[in-house]
Scaffold this active site. Structure first.
Site, PDB file in Angstrom:
ATOM      1  N   HIS A   5       0.795  -1.237   0.000  1.00  0.00           N
ATOM      2  CA  HIS A   5       0.000   0.000   0.000  1.00  0.00           C
ATOM      3  C   HIS A   5       0.820   1.274   0.000  1.00  0.00           C
ATOM      4  O   HIS A   5       0.264   2.362  -0.037  1.00  0.00           O
ATOM      5  CB  HIS A   5      -0.988   0.018   1.173  1.00  0.00           C
ATOM      6  CG  HIS A   5      -0.324   0.219   2.523  1.00  0.00           C
ATOM      7  ND1 HIS A   5       0.179  -0.819   3.262  1.00  0.00           N
ATOM      8  CD2 HIS A   5      -0.092   1.333   3.245  1.00  0.00           C
ATOM      9  CE1 HIS A   5       0.698  -0.350   4.392  1.00  0.00           C
ATOM     10  NE2 HIS A   5       0.552   0.956   4.402  1.00  0.00           N
TER      11      HIS A   5
HETATM   12  C1  UD1 Z   1      -2.315   5.558   5.762  1.00  0.00           C
HETATM   13  C2  UD1 Z   1      -1.035   6.099   6.373  1.00  0.00           C
HETATM   14  C3  UD1 Z   1       0.077   5.056   6.234  1.00  0.00           C
HETATM   15  C4  UD1 Z   1      -0.351   3.724   6.815  1.00  0.00           C
HETATM   16  C5  UD1 Z   1      -1.673   3.285   6.203  1.00  0.00           C
HETATM   17  C6  UD1 Z   1      -2.133   2.060   6.932  1.00  0.00           C
HETATM   18  C7  UD1 Z   1      -0.660   8.528   6.253  1.00  0.00           C
HETATM   19  C8  UD1 Z   1       0.111   9.584   5.589  1.00  0.00           C
HETATM   20  N1  UD1 Z   1      -0.576   7.299   5.689  1.00  0.00           N
HETATM   21  O1  UD1 Z   1      -2.072   5.360   4.368  1.00  0.00           O
HETATM   22  O2  UD1 Z   1       1.223   5.500   6.939  1.00  0.00           O
HETATM   23  O3  UD1 Z   1       0.648   2.774   6.545  1.00  0.00           O
HETATM   24  O4  UD1 Z   1      -2.659   4.330   6.377  1.00  0.00           O
HETATM   25  O5  UD1 Z   1      -3.121   1.355   6.267  1.00  0.00           O
HETATM   26  O6  UD1 Z   1      -1.314   8.771   7.233  1.00  0.00           O
HETATM   27  N2  UD1 Z   1      -9.490   4.574   1.677  1.00  0.00           N
HETATM   28  C9  UD1 Z   1     -10.717   3.958   1.617  1.00  0.00           C
HETATM   29  N3  UD1 Z   1     -11.294   3.579   2.803  1.00  0.00           N
HETATM   30  C10 UD1 Z   1     -10.724   3.801   4.005  1.00  0.00           C
HETATM   31  C11 UD1 Z   1      -9.491   4.453   4.044  1.00  0.00           C
HETATM   32  C12 UD1 Z   1      -8.880   4.827   2.865  1.00  0.00           C
HETATM   33  O7  UD1 Z   1     -11.263   3.738   0.555  1.00  0.00           O
HETATM   34  O8  UD1 Z   1     -11.313   3.434   5.038  1.00  0.00           O
HETATM   35  C13 UD1 Z   1      -8.821   4.931   0.374  1.00  0.00           C
HETATM   36  C14 UD1 Z   1      -9.160   6.332  -0.103  1.00  0.00           C
HETATM   37  O9  UD1 Z   1      -9.244   6.277  -1.494  1.00  0.00           O
HETATM   38  C15 UD1 Z   1      -7.927   7.129   0.286  1.00  0.00           C
HETATM   39  C16 UD1 Z   1      -6.812   6.102   0.184  1.00  0.00           C
HETATM   40  O10 UD1 Z   1      -7.411   4.871   0.561  1.00  0.00           O
HETATM   41  O11 UD1 Z   1      -7.702   8.219  -0.549  1.00  0.00           O
HETATM   42  C17 UD1 Z   1      -5.636   6.387   1.060  1.00  0.00           C
HETATM   43  O12 UD1 Z   1      -6.023   6.562   2.431  1.00  0.00           O
HETATM   44  P1  UD1 Z   1      -5.095   7.457   3.429  1.00  0.00           P
HETATM   45  O13 UD1 Z   1      -5.583   7.325   4.821  1.00  0.00           O
HETATM   46  O14 UD1 Z   1      -4.941   8.830   2.877  1.00  0.00           O
HETATM   47  O15 UD1 Z   1      -3.693   6.807   3.283  1.00  0.00           O
HETATM   48  P2  UD1 Z   1      -3.263   5.280   3.341  1.00  0.00           P
HETATM   49  O16 UD1 Z   1      -2.657   4.925   2.045  1.00  0.00           O
HETATM   50  O17 UD1 Z   1      -4.387   4.463   3.859  1.00  0.00           O
HETATM   51  N1  UDP Z   2      -3.598  -5.970   9.003  1.00  0.00           N
HETATM   52  C1  UDP Z   2      -4.872  -6.534   9.115  1.00  0.00           C
HETATM   53  N2  UDP Z   2      -5.535  -6.884   7.982  1.00  0.00           N
HETATM   54  C2  UDP Z   2      -5.009  -6.708   6.726  1.00  0.00           C
HETATM   55  C3  UDP Z   2      -3.714  -6.128   6.626  1.00  0.00           C
HETATM   56  C4  UDP Z   2      -3.040  -5.759   7.784  1.00  0.00           C
HETATM   57  O1  UDP Z   2      -5.360  -6.719  10.235  1.00  0.00           O
HETATM   58  O2  UDP Z   2      -5.682  -7.040   5.741  1.00  0.00           O
HETATM   59  C5  UDP Z   2      -2.890  -5.564  10.230  1.00  0.00           C
HETATM   60  C6  UDP Z   2      -1.477  -6.096  10.394  1.00  0.00           C
HETATM   61  O3  UDP Z   2      -1.458  -7.368  10.990  1.00  0.00           O
HETATM   62  C7  UDP Z   2      -0.871  -5.027  11.306  1.00  0.00           C
HETATM   63  C8  UDP Z   2      -1.526  -3.759  10.832  1.00  0.00           C
HETATM   64  O4  UDP Z   2      -2.723  -4.168  10.157  1.00  0.00           O
HETATM   65  O5  UDP Z   2      -1.251  -5.288  12.654  1.00  0.00           O
HETATM   66  C9  UDP Z   2      -0.622  -3.020   9.882  1.00  0.00           C
HETATM   67  O6  UDP Z   2      -1.321  -2.019   9.217  1.00  0.00           O
HETATM   68  P1  UDP Z   2      -0.900  -1.457   7.804  1.00  0.00           P
HETATM   69  O7  UDP Z   2      -0.048  -2.435   7.055  1.00  0.00           O
HETATM   70  O8  UDP Z   2      -2.145  -0.971   7.160  1.00  0.00           O
HETATM   71  O9  UDP Z   2      -0.069  -0.166   8.198  1.00  0.00           O
HETATM   72  P2  UDP Z   2       1.479   0.112   8.495  1.00  0.00           P
HETATM   73  O10 UDP Z   2       1.910  -0.777   9.584  1.00  0.00           O
HETATM   74  O11 UDP Z   2       2.223  -0.092   7.211  1.00  0.00           O
HETATM   75  O12 UDP Z   2       1.513   1.562   8.863  1.00  0.00           O
END
Ligand code: UD1
Ligand code: UDP
Length: 360
Positions: free
Chosen positions: A206
Site C-alpha cells: 500500500h
Molecule cells: C495511511 C497512512 C500510512 C499507513 C496506512 C495504513 C498517512 C500519511 N498514511 O495510508 O502511513 O501505513 O494508512 O493502512 O497517514 N481509503 C478507503 N477507505 C478507508 C481508508 C482509505 O477507501 O477506510 C482509500 C481512499 O481512497 C484514500 C486512500 O485509501 O484516498 C488512502 O487513504 P489514506 O488514509 O490517505 O492513506 P493510506 O494509504 O491508507
Molecule cells: N492488518 C490486518 N488486515 C489486513 C492487513 C493488515 O489486520 O488485511 C494488520 C497487520 O497485521 C498489522 C496492521 O494491520 O497489525 C498493519 O497495518 P498497515 O499495514 O495498514 O499499516 P502500516 O503498519 O504499514 O503503517
C-alpha cells in the site's frame, strides 16, 4: 485521576492503542477518552478492529475521511482543536506515524497539552515517505517519547533530543499480538477450510512509492502473478491499492492471484502465522513476522525498523520488480532460522507506559 486522551485514525493505530487503554484501565487511576479522527472509515479498515481488539467505541469521531495530505491534516487539526480545548486532558497519546498522529500532536503542542508519542524514534531516513515527515515532527513536539527498540532511542539522541524525554518501553503492537495469538489460532482451522488453503504466501502492498506509479505497480503485480503459478498468493487488498489497480486497469494481470478484501485482525494474524512467506511494504507486518518467526520480504529500499533485519526474519527487496518472483522463490527455498524476539517485545510495553504516566 489522570485524564488521558488516545488518538486513533488509521488501521495500524488500533492495535497500538488497544493494549495501552487496557493497561490503564487495569492499573486504575486514569480517566480515558478515545478519539477517532475518521482517517480510515471502511468497516474492514476500522470498525472490525474495535470489535476484535476489545477497544471501546470511540467517544468522539471527527469523521474527516480521505483527502490530500494537506487537507486531511488540516481538517483533523481544525476539528480536533475545540475538542482538545474543551476536554483539556492531562495527556494526549498519539500512536505511530500517520497523518492523524501529526495533526493531533501539533494541535496539543500549541495548546500546551502534554503529548506522549507511542512508537517514537523510528527513522527510515527517507524523507520522500510521508510517514518519515510525520515521525520527525511528532518527535520534536512530544513531551514523552516511548520507543519500541534501542535504535529508536539512539536516533532521537542523535537529533539532539534530551535523554530525559525518552522512555524505552518495547513494542505495543507485540502486546496485542501476544494477547490475541491464541484466539487467532482457534480460528485457523475454520479459516483454512473456508479459503481452501494449502501452502501460500501472504502479500500486502500500500505504500505510495509501490502503488501510485502505474509502471511499478504493473511490474510488481506481474511478478506476483508469475509466482502464483508455483504457490498460492493471497493478496488482501488495501483500498488505496484497489483504487490504483482500477484506475490503471491492471486487474487482468492478477488472474492467478487470490484477491481478498482487507482482513480483520484475528484472521490476518492467523494468515501471517501460517504463511510460508510474507511479502509486504507494511511497517507493522515487518515487526509481527519477526516476532512470529515467519520469513518476510519487504518491498522497500530501507526500513525504519532495523531490528527486524538484524534480529528478525525480515529482508529488504530493492531490486527491479521483474526480479521479485525470483527473489520470492529463493526465499521460499531457504531454511528457517530460529531467533529470539527483540528486547522488550514481551507483551508488557503498554503496562510500562501506564506506569510511567502514573508517575509523571
Ligand atoms: C495511511 C497512512 C500510512 C499507513 C496506512 C495504513 C498517512 C500519511 N498514511 O495510508 O502511513 O501505513 O494508512 O493502512 O497517514 N481509503 C478507503 N477507505 C478507508 C481508508 C482509505 O477507501 O477506510 C482509500 C481512499 O481512497 C484514500 C486512500 O485509501 O484516498 C488512502 O487513504 P489514506 O488514509 O490517505 O492513506 P493510506 O494509504 O491508507
Ligand atoms: N492488518 C490486518 N488486515 C489486513 C492487513 C493488515 O489486520 O488485511 C494488520 C497487520 O497485521 C498489522 C496492521 O494491520 O497489525 C498493519 O497495518 P498497515 O499495514 O495498514 O499499516 P502500516 O503498519 O504499514 O503503517
Amino acid at each position: 485521576m489522570i485524564t488521558v486522551m488516545h488518538i486513533v485514525g488509521a488501521r495500524p493505530n488500533f492495535m497500538k492503542a488497544a493494549p495501552v487503554l487496557r493497561a490503564m484501565r487495569e492499573k486504575g487511576g486514569f480517566s480515558q477518552t478515545l478519539l477517532h479522527t475518521g482517517q480510515h472509515y471502511d468497516r474492514n479498515m476500522s470498525q472490525v478492529f474495535f470489535e476484535e481488539l476489545g477497544l471501546p467505541q470511540p467517544d468522539i469521531n471527527l469523521e474527516v475521511g480521505s483527502d490530500s495530505h494537506a487537507v486531511q491534516t488540516a481538517k483533523i487539526m481544525q476539528r480536533f482543536e475545540p475538542v482538545a480545548k474543551e476536554l483539556s486532558p492531562d495527556w494526549v497519546l498519539v500512536y505511530g506515524d500517520v497523518n492523524s498522529t501529526l495533526a493531533c500532536a501539533l494541535v496539543c503542542s500549541k495548546l500546551l497539552i502534554r503529548v506522549g508519542h507511542v512508537e517514537a524514534g523510528l527513522r527510515s531516513y527517507d524523507r520522500s515517505m510521508p510517514e518519515e515527515i510525520n515521525r520527525l515532527l511528532v518527535d520534536q513536539i512530544s513531551d514523552v517519547l516511548f520507543t519500541p527498540s534501542r535504535d529508536a532511542g539512539e536516533n532521537l539522541l542523535g537529533e539532539g533530543v534530551s535523554g530525559a524525554r525518552i522512555q524505552f518501553v518495547g513494542n505495543v503492537m507485540i502486546d496485542t499480538l501476544k494477547h490475541l495469538k491464541q484466539r487467532a489460532e482457534q480460528r485457523w482451522e475454520g479459516l483454512c477450510r473456508r479459503l481452501g488453503l494449502g501452502r501460500y504466501i501472504l502479500v500486502t502492498l500500500h505504500r505510495p512509492t509501490n502503488v501510485d506509479h502505474p509502471d511499478r505497480l504493473k511490474a510488481l503485480l506481474r511478478a506476483l502473478n508469475e509466482v502464483a503459478a508455483d504457490i498460492e498468493v493471497l493478496l488482501p487488498i488495501h483500498p488505496r491499492t484497489q483504487s490504483r489497480i482500477d484506475e490503471y486497469g491492471l486487474s487482468p494481470l492478477l488472474s492467478a492471484v487470490r484477491l481478498l478484501e482487507p482482513v480483520g485482525y484475528l484472521d490476518f494474524l492467523a494468515l501471517q502465522s501460517h504463511a510460508s512467506l510474507v511479502v509486504t511494504d507494511s511497517g507493522g507486518m515487518q515487526e509481527e513476522t519477526t516476532f512470529l518467526g515467519v520469513p518476510c520480504l519487504t518491498v522497500r529500499p530501507g526500513t525504519e525498523r532495523p531490528v527486524t533485519l538484524e534480529q528478525g526474519t525480515n529482508r529488504l527487496f530493492n531490486a527491479h520488480p521483474h526480479l521479485l518472483s525470483g527473489e520470492i522463490k529463493h526465499r521460499l527455498s531457504e531454511p528457517r532460522i530460529e531467533r529470539r524476539p527483540p528486547e522488550l517485545w514481551d507483551g508488557r510495553s503498554a503496562i510500562r507506559i501506564a506506569e510511567i504516566l502514573a508517575e509523571a
